[in-house]
Design an enzyme around this catalytic site. Structure first.
Site, PDB file in Angstrom:
ATOM      1  N   LYS A 125      -7.332  -2.139  -3.040  1.00  0.00           N
ATOM      2  CA  LYS A 125      -6.992  -1.478  -1.778  1.00  0.00           C
ATOM      3  C   LYS A 125      -7.119  -2.505  -0.666  1.00  0.00           C
ATOM      4  CE  LYS A 125      -5.977   2.728  -0.321  1.00  0.00           C
ATOM      5  NZ  LYS A 125      -5.391   3.864  -1.072  1.00  0.00           N
ATOM      6  N   ASP A 165      -0.555   3.692   2.600  1.00  0.00           N
ATOM      7  CA  ASP A 165      -1.645   4.675   2.684  1.00  0.00           C
ATOM      8  C   ASP A 165      -1.608   5.134   4.151  1.00  0.00           C
ATOM      9  OD1 ASP A 165      -4.132   5.684   0.990  1.00  0.00           O
ATOM     10  OD2 ASP A 165      -4.940   5.292   2.971  1.00  0.00           O
TER      11      ASP A 165
END
Ligand code: NDP
Ligand code: 2IT
Length: 445
Positions: A125, A165
């Site tokens: 991430k 995201d």
């Protein structure tokens, strides 16, 4: 002290103040007890100690100029958490609350989520504390170019494949891709969520929301029910929320809420297709606030409130972490909510999770229920590797099959480890086994 508590002690000491990361690790590790009791091999290889430590973590300065010519400085990150199952894979988040703790929790969750998808993807991430809100397209482009100028050294189609995201959608992926291509002189599938005419996959924008609804359908099936006529609350108004509403409408449910960081709209009459088109234009094109919906359609606006006080049958948290507190969970249960499918990552705090499990409602944790997004990213990678594009039906069928399989795996794993119906235990154990066994096979790396 148990092995789990010992490892949690080390995580606490090594990551001081990182509350979100510690929360995510605690939840996973505390559900592994029954698995570890049956398998000494994980302890012998110190898999727990290894799996909680990111393989690699980058932090970098991102300097850029705003439209007034002022110099701005943000912080960029990429956490490469675990590559036992494939190249690191996971989104980029641009939001002022981004910190190492937030991205490490997200990367850690991603490891187990990606394991559940049945595809070959490790977990990672990244992101920045950059706030795209109120920025011009030109400012977002300059930020993305500066961010990618550092990030490009660390990623690659077979190394690490970022995606979107919060705060990172099609516009940002386009700017990031352009700069990657310019720096490396390579047109590769290094990002997912790309535009449809330059390597993106049909259904990727829809995938997380559709997947969360497919997962809810699977949970309901175990009780002989479906979504038709169910009153649903949805939080957020971004990518995941919008396509959750779209699929719920297709399946005959009634959706009565959406929200953003300013508050919640409550539409007693239900959000229909025309109103959803309005939301998509408002949020994706005009980039406005959800309260305008209330003015447009004479709905209620609840300033500063989340949707969890509204009576519903099913709740789809689709905004951010810890948006359902223990108190919110109690309100939902008291109001008769029987299904919670998490489109967001870790939207329910630990007390809330405990309440849902104790009440025996159908509770689909994020790493299972929202895995459709990254699964479809995996399908985008597969299409890029073949230099082919599948039809909408083909991708949607595969997404549907994957969500059904994730539910089956979590459900059966929960039964096998004496926690029938507990999909938290099912998802954590099933996700862990695949990663841990691959780590055993690959030796001490
Ligand atoms: P978007 O940026 O498209 O939308 C986010 C929405 O959530 C906005 O309405 C935003 O409101 C609201 N929101 C964000 N942060 C907060 C906050 N701190 N408090 C209140 N509201 C907030 O993001 P996505 O829809 O892509 O992501 C939503 C959730 O789903 C996240 O948890 C993400 O990690 C998760 N997820 C996303 C996937 C994807 O493929 N995109 C895949 C799997 C999970 P505002 O505009 O006011 O900030
Ligand atoms: O949290 C997530 O799974 C995502 N934001 C999607 C990640 C991806 O690589 O598609």
């Amino acid at each position: 002290m148990s092995e789990i508590q010992e490892v949690l002690g080390v995580v606490k000491r090594r990551n001081p103040g990182e509350t979100e990361f510690l929360q995510a690790v605690t939840e996973v590790l505390e559900s592994l007890g029954p698995l570890l009791a049956r398998n000494k091999k994980y302890k012998d290889a110190r898999i727990l100690d290894r799996i909680v430590e990111p393989e690699r973590q980058m932090q970098f300065r991102v300097a850029w100029t705003d439209d007034q010519g002022n110099i701005q400085v943000n912080r960029g990150y990429r956490i490469q958490f675990n590559s036992a199952l494939g190249p690191y894979k996971g989104g980029l988040r641009f939001h002022p609350t981004v910190s190492a703790s937030v991205l490490k929790f997200l990367a850690f969750e991603q490891v187990f989520k990606n394991s559940l998808t049945t595809l070959m993807m490790g977990g990672g991430k990244g992101g920045s504390d950059f706030d795209p809100k109120g920025k011009s397209d030109a400012e977002v482009m300059r930020f993305c170019q500066s961010f990618m100028t550092e990030l490009h050294r660390h990623i690659g189609a077979n190394t690490d494949v970022p995606a979107g995201d919060i705060g990172v959608g099609g516009r940002e992926i386009g700017f990031l891709f352009g700069q990657y291509k310019r720096l490396t002189r390579e047109f590769t599938g290094v990002l997912t969520g790309k535009g449809l005419n330059w390597g993106g996959s049909l259904i990727r924008p829809e995938a997380t929301g559709y997947g969360a609804v497919y997962f809810a359908q699977e949970m309901l099936k175990t009780r002989g029910q479906n979504l038709e006529g169910k009153i649903c609350t949805v939080s957020g108004a971004g990518n995941v929320a919008q396509y959750t509403v779209e699929k719920l409408l297709d399946l005959g449910a009634k959706v009565v809420s959406l929200s953003d960081s300013e508050g919640t709209i409550y539409d007693k009459n239900g959000i229909d297709r025309e109103k959803l088109d309005y939301v998509m234009d408002l949020k994706n094109v005009r980039r406005g606030r959800i309260k305008l919906y209330a003015e447009e359609y004479k709905a209620e606006f609840l300033p500063g409130k989340n949707p969890w006080g509204i009576k519903c049958d099913c709740a789809f948290p689709s905004a951010t972490q810890n948006e359902i507190s223990g108190k919110d969970a109690k309100t939902l249960i008291d109001n008769g909510c029987a299904v919670v499918a998490e489109g967001a990552n870790m939207p329910t705090d630990p007390e809330g999770v405990e309440r849902f499990l104790a009440a025996g409602i159908l509770y689909g944790p994020g790493k299972a229920a929202n895995a459709g997004g990254v699964a479809t990213s995996g399908l985008e990678m597969a299409q890029n590797a073949m230099r082919l594009a599948w039809t909408r039906e083909e991708v949607d069928n595969r997404l549907h099959m994957i969500m059904t399989e994730i539910h089956r795996n979590c459900f059966e794993t929960a039964e096998e480890y004496n926690a029938p119906g507990n999909l938290v235990v099912g998802a954590n154990i099933a996700g862990f086994i695949k990663v841990a066994d691959a780590m055993l096979d690959q030796g001490l790396v």
